[in-house]
Design an enzyme around this catalytic site. Structure first.
Site, short mmCIF file in Angstrom:
data_model
loop_
_atom_site.label_atom_id
_atom_site.label_comp_id
_atom_site.label_asym_id
_atom_site.label_seq_id
_atom_site.Cartn_x
_atom_site.Cartn_y
_atom_site.Cartn_z
N TYR A 145 0.56 -1.09 0.14
CA TYR A 145 -0.07 0.22 0.10
C TYR A 145 0.61 1.49 0.11
O TYR A 145 0.78 1.98 -1.05
CB TYR A 145 -0.78 0.21 1.04
CG TYR A 145 -2.26 1.11 1.63
CD1 TYR A 145 -2.85 0.77 0.27
CD2 TYR A 145 -1.89 2.22 2.11
CE1 TYR A 145 -3.61 2.09 0.40
CE2 TYR A 145 -2.76 3.47 2.61
CZ TYR A 145 -3.96 3.72 1.64
OH TYR A 145 -4.56 4.19 1.47
N LYS A 149 1.28 4.05 -3.28
CA LYS A 149 0.99 4.78 -3.26
C LYS A 149 2.53 6.02 -3.79
O LYS A 149 1.83 6.92 -3.62
CB LYS A 149 0.29 5.85 -1.59
CG LYS A 149 -1.46 4.81 -1.59
CD LYS A 149 -2.66 5.60 -2.47
CE LYS A 149 -3.75 4.85 -2.04
NZ LYS A 149 -4.58 5.42 -2.79
N ASN A 174 -6.61 9.69 8.31
CA ASN A 174 -7.42 8.13 8.50
C ASN A 174 -9.04 9.46 8.32
O ASN A 174 -9.15 10.62 9.09
CB ASN A 174 -7.53 8.62 9.85
CG ASN A 174 -6.09 7.22 10.26
OD1 ASN A 174 -6.36 6.66 9.82
ND2 ASN A 174 -6.45 7.06 11.77
N SER A 189 -13.48 2.22 12.61
CA SER A 189 -14.95 1.59 12.64
C SER A 189 -14.87 0.07 13.33
O SER A 189 -15.98 -0.45 13.66
CB SER A 189 -15.11 0.88 11.11
OG SER A 189 -13.80 0.71 10.82
N ASN A 190 -13.81 -0.81 14.37
CA ASN A 190 -13.85 -1.75 15.03
C ASN A 190 -13.97 -0.84 16.45
O ASN A 190 -14.62 -1.76 17.24
CB ASN A 190 -12.16 -2.23 15.19
CG ASN A 190 -11.76 -3.16 14.12
OD1 ASN A 190 -11.98 -3.77 13.37
ND2 ASN A 190 -10.13 -3.27 14.57
N ARG A 277 0.35 9.92 13.98
CA ARG A 277 0.02 10.17 13.23
C ARG A 277 -0.88 11.45 12.70
O ARG A 277 -1.68 11.66 13.41
CB ARG A 277 -0.76 9.00 12.00
CG ARG A 277 -0.53 9.45 10.77
CD ARG A 277 0.51 9.86 10.05
NE ARG A 277 1.51 8.31 9.48
CZ ARG A 277 0.89 6.82 9.77
NH1 ARG A 277 -0.09 6.98 9.29
NH2 ARG A 277 1.81 5.93 8.88
#
Ligand code: NAD
Length: 313
Positions: A145, A149, A174, A189-190, A277
């Protein structure tokens, strides 16, 4: 002026919200998606609209369309999905970029790449500014990924320098909101799914690693503004919400807003998981006149409602 727009990955989480905004403002939109992680459910409400068309297509193969704007979002974005077939993930970013850039070159279209904060890897500069070159492992399990990218960004800038293609590159941090995948392993979502099902909430590591979370509507607004900047304004430009939260703070907020009694349980940190981040969005503020307007609590509420409807909890 109305545009003729292609959105690759338009049936995914971000892509479907982008299609909504484009159709609403009167553009003609072709959504190109192979439905790997996307779903027709995300765009079902658009299928009967004359200004919207769905085309099932894998962007690792060339595509031929007439248009003047391309938003390139096709790529699985969550580790569970992009690690499922890592070779295809790299192909989607790299061959996909070559195909959409070739299309932009042929028809003289302006093209925007949905890049990612993952190009910064595990950053040693904090918060990350666009001139930071990143700290990326080229051979790890996230590399398909991250490096895909990064290579896509390289291709965008080489098509710009060599073929004068009118490019825009945004580095997305995010983002969360309705239509995220319920089982994609991403933290928002988790936590929500675990909380509304009353399951234990999994915290990786000590839970003190931080992330920033941008609500989808804010993000789409920034992408639209970037697309309409003048030719030559290429980016890369960070878009995200600089508000920083530890995983523990996020978990506690989700628990409170969803009225859940789930317990927090700790698990070992996965390899290459960045400790911090956070975007520096000074460039977006000055170039786009943009900054996020939706607080974490205001964004989590509709997201929790969406998951409750989806999971019928
Ligand atoms: N959501 C985030 O927080 C985030 C952060 C950084 C970057 N991004 C980038 O934004 C874009 C959209 O992310 P998302 O969160 O909506 O993810 P998503 O998985 O919901 O959407 C990606 C879409 O691309 C489609 N797709 C995948 N491979 C394809 C291929 N070969 N050909 C055609 N379609 C293909 C999928 O079916 C899906 O509809 C991605 O490029 C991602 O890397 C997202």
């Amino acid at each position: 002026m109305n545009h003729s727009v292609v959105v690759t990955g338009g049936a995914g989480f971000l892509g479907s919200h982008l299609c909504d905004r484009l159709v609403d403002r009167g553009d003609d939109v072709v959504c190109v998606d192979n439905l790997f992680t996307g779903s027709k459910d995300n765009i079902r409400h658009l299928l009967s609209n004359d200004r919207f068309e769905f085309k099932r297509h894998d962007i690792t193969f060339p595509l031929y369309l007439e248009l003047d704007r391309i938003f390139n979002l096709a790529c699985p974005a969550s580790p569970i999905h992009y690690q499922h077939d890592p070779v295809q993930t790299t192909k989607t970013s790299v061959h996909g970029a070559i195909n959409v850039l070739g299309l932009a070159k042929r028809v003289g279209a302006r093209i925007l790449q949905a890049s990612t904060s993952e190009v910064y890897g595990d950053p040693v500069i904090h918060p990350q500014t666009e001139d930071y070159w990143g700290n990326v492992n080229p051979i790890g399990i996230r590399s398909c990924y991250d490096e895909g990218k990064r290579c896509a960004e390289t291709l965008f800038f080489d098509y710009h320098r060599q073929h004068k293609v009118d490019i825009k590159v945004v580095r997305i941090f995010n983002t969360y909101g309705p239509r995220m995948h319920p089982n994609d392993g991403r933290v928002v979502s988790n936590f929500i799914v675990q909380a509304i099902k009353g399951e234990d909430i999994t915290i990786f590591g000590d839970g003190l690693q931080t992330r920033s979370f941008c609500y989808v509507d804010d993000l789409i607004e920034a992408m639209l503004r970037m697309m309409e900047t003048e030719t030559g304004t290429t980016g890369p430009i960070n878009i995200g919400n600089p508000g920083e939260y530890t995983m523990l703070e996020l978990a506690e907020t989700v628990l409170r807003l969803s009225g859940s009694n789930s317990r927090l349980v700790k698990r070992p940190l996965p390899p290459d998981d960045p400790k911090q981040r956070q975007p520096n969005i000074s460039m977006a503020r000055s170039m786009l006149g943009w900054e996020p307007t939706i607080s974490l609590e205001d964004g989590l509420a509709p997201t929790i409602d969406y998951f409750k409807r989806l999971l019928k909890v």
